[in-house]
Design a protein around this motif. Structure first.
Motif, PDB file in Angstrom:
ATOM      1  N   ASN A  41      10.833   5.093  -5.250  1.00 50.47           N
ATOM      2  CA  ASN A  41      10.436   6.489  -5.438  1.00 50.47           C
ATOM      3  C   ASN A  41       9.067   6.601  -6.097  1.00 50.47           C
ATOM      4  O   ASN A  41       8.247   7.434  -5.697  1.00 50.47           O
ATOM      5  CB  ASN A  41      11.476   7.241  -6.269  1.00 50.47           C
ATOM      6  N   LEU A  42       8.801   5.760  -7.107  1.00 52.20           N
ATOM      7  CA  LEU A  42       7.496   5.784  -7.756  1.00 52.20           C
ATOM      8  C   LEU A  42       6.393   5.383  -6.775  1.00 52.20           C
ATOM      9  O   LEU A  42       5.305   5.970  -6.768  1.00 52.20           O
ATOM     10  CB  LEU A  42       7.483   4.846  -8.971  1.00 52.20           C
ATOM     11  N   ALA A  43       6.673   4.396  -5.933  1.00 47.51           N
ATOM     12  CA  ALA A  43       5.685   3.953  -4.942  1.00 47.51           C
ATOM     13  C   ALA A  43       5.393   5.066  -3.940  1.00 47.51           C
ATOM     14  O   ALA A  43       4.234   5.292  -3.575  1.00 47.51           O
ATOM     15  CB  ALA A  43       6.179   2.703  -4.232  1.00 47.51           C
ATOM     16  N   CYS A  44       6.423   5.769  -3.503  1.00 47.83           N
ATOM     17  CA  CYS A  44       6.217   6.879  -2.564  1.00 47.83           C
ATOM     18  C   CYS A  44       5.390   7.988  -3.200  1.00 47.83           C
ATOM     19  O   CYS A  44       4.512   8.572  -2.554  1.00 47.83           O
ATOM     20  CB  CYS A  44       7.553   7.422  -2.081  1.00 47.83           C
ATOM     21  N   TYR A  65       4.915  -4.081  -7.492  1.00 49.89           N
ATOM     22  CA  TYR A  65       5.706  -3.636  -6.342  1.00 49.89           C
ATOM     23  C   TYR A  65       4.822  -3.095  -5.221  1.00 49.89           C
ATOM     24  O   TYR A  65       5.069  -3.347  -4.039  1.00 49.89           O
ATOM     25  CB  TYR A  65       6.682  -2.554  -6.823  1.00 49.89           C
ATOM     26  N   VAL A  66       3.766  -2.329  -5.569  1.00 57.34           N
ATOM     27  CA  VAL A  66       2.970  -1.610  -4.576  1.00 57.34           C
ATOM     28  C   VAL A  66       1.885  -2.474  -3.946  1.00 57.34           C
ATOM     29  O   VAL A  66       1.639  -2.372  -2.742  1.00 57.34           O
ATOM     30  CB  VAL A  66       2.338  -0.351  -5.224  1.00 57.34           C
ATOM     31  N   GLU A  67       1.240  -3.309  -4.717  1.00 62.17           N
ATOM     32  CA  GLU A  67       0.075  -4.037  -4.190  1.00 62.17           C
ATOM     33  C   GLU A  67       0.406  -4.915  -2.988  1.00 62.17           C
ATOM     34  O   GLU A  67      -0.351  -4.941  -2.034  1.00 62.17           O
ATOM     35  CB  GLU A  67      -0.616  -4.811  -5.315  1.00 62.17           C
ATOM     36  N   PRO A  68       1.531  -5.634  -2.954  1.00 61.16           N
ATOM     37  CA  PRO A  68       1.857  -6.364  -1.723  1.00 61.16           C
ATOM     38  C   PRO A  68       2.107  -5.448  -0.528  1.00 61.16           C
ATOM     39  O   PRO A  68       1.808  -5.818   0.607  1.00 61.16           O
ATOM     40  CB  PRO A  68       3.130  -7.133  -2.088  1.00 61.16           C
ATOM     41  N   LEU A  69       2.620  -4.246  -0.775  1.00 59.35           N
ATOM     42  CA  LEU A  69       2.839  -3.304   0.324  1.00 59.35           C
ATOM     43  C   LEU A  69       1.511  -2.823   0.909  1.00 59.35           C
ATOM     44  O   LEU A  69       1.381  -2.669   2.128  1.00 59.35           O
ATOM     45  CB  LEU A  69       3.666  -2.106  -0.156  1.00 59.35           C
ATOM     46  N   VAL A  70       0.522  -2.606   0.052  1.00 57.97           N
ATOM     47  CA  VAL A  70      -0.792  -2.187   0.539  1.00 57.97           C
ATOM     48  C   VAL A  70      -1.433  -3.330   1.325  1.00 57.97           C
ATOM     49  O   VAL A  70      -2.071  -3.104   2.358  1.00 57.97           O
ATOM     50  CB  VAL A  70      -1.688  -1.738  -0.631  1.00 57.97           C
ATOM     51  N   THR A  71      -1.235  -4.550   0.872  1.00 57.70           N
ATOM     52  CA  THR A  71      -1.761  -5.704   1.606  1.00 57.70           C
ATOM     53  C   THR A  71      -1.109  -5.817   2.979  1.00 57.70           C
ATOM     54  O   THR A  71      -1.782  -6.103   3.973  1.00 57.70           O
ATOM     55  CB  THR A  71      -1.525  -6.997   0.801  1.00 57.70           C
TER      56      THR A  71
END
Length: 168
Positions: free
Chosen positions: A23-26, A47-53
């Motif tokens: 939820n925080l990432a969204c 948590y977020v930085e690998p998703l952006v990569t």
């Protein structure tokens, strides 16, 4: 002892922690910056930085991998269409955490976490750096021209000075 335990538990169960970070990432992807506690911000960055990569490579497989973390189609579309284009040239470090002080109610340390490329204040300095700098030549010709101009300026007052003495 916590030997080799690298995950920030945030005093939650695994399922609660997974839902919280999702939820925080969204919210971070939607609003580009959010205010939360410092511990949550540090856990969210991991948590977020690998998703952006993963979003840099726009393929069906990467979309499905990111969807397994986020579960919101609108945010995944925003991540792959807009955010990945802005961070394409950046090798990492997509988020910035700024400490804000403590919260009044429970004295918890607050922090602002934001996507680096969406900050208008800090982003202005980077545009000037991307422009090629003026190339200057360091040669004696440039120094010679500067000294010739200085000599001309000095000679003109010197020529006037004796003329004034002669009149007086």
């Amino acid at each position: 002892m916590r030997h080799g335990d690298k995950i920030k538990n945030l005093s939650r169960t695994a399922s609660h922690r997974k839902a919280l970070l999702s939820n925080l990432a969204c919210q971070l992807i939607e609003h580009k910056r959010i205010v939360t506690t410092l511990a949550k911000a540090k856990a969210l960055r991991v948590y977020v930085e690998p998703l952006v990569t993963k979003a840099k490579e726009n393929s069906t497989h990467q979309r499905r991998v990111v969807f397994s973390y986020l579960k919101e189609k609108e945010e995944i579309q925003e991540l792959f269409d807009n955010i990945s284009v802005k961070v394409a040239g950046r090798p990492g470090g997509y988020t910035r955490i700024i400490k804000l002080g403590t919260r009044v109610g429970d004295n918890a340390e607050q922090a602002l976490i934001e996507l680096v490329d969406y900050n208008d204040v800090y982003g202005k300095g980077t545009t000037a750096k991307t422009e090629p700098a003026k190339k200057t030549r360091r040669s004696s010709a440039g120094k010679k021209k500067a000294t010739d101009a200085a000599d001309v300026v000095e000679e003109a007052p010197a020529a006037e000075a004796p003329a004034k003495k002669a009149k007086g």
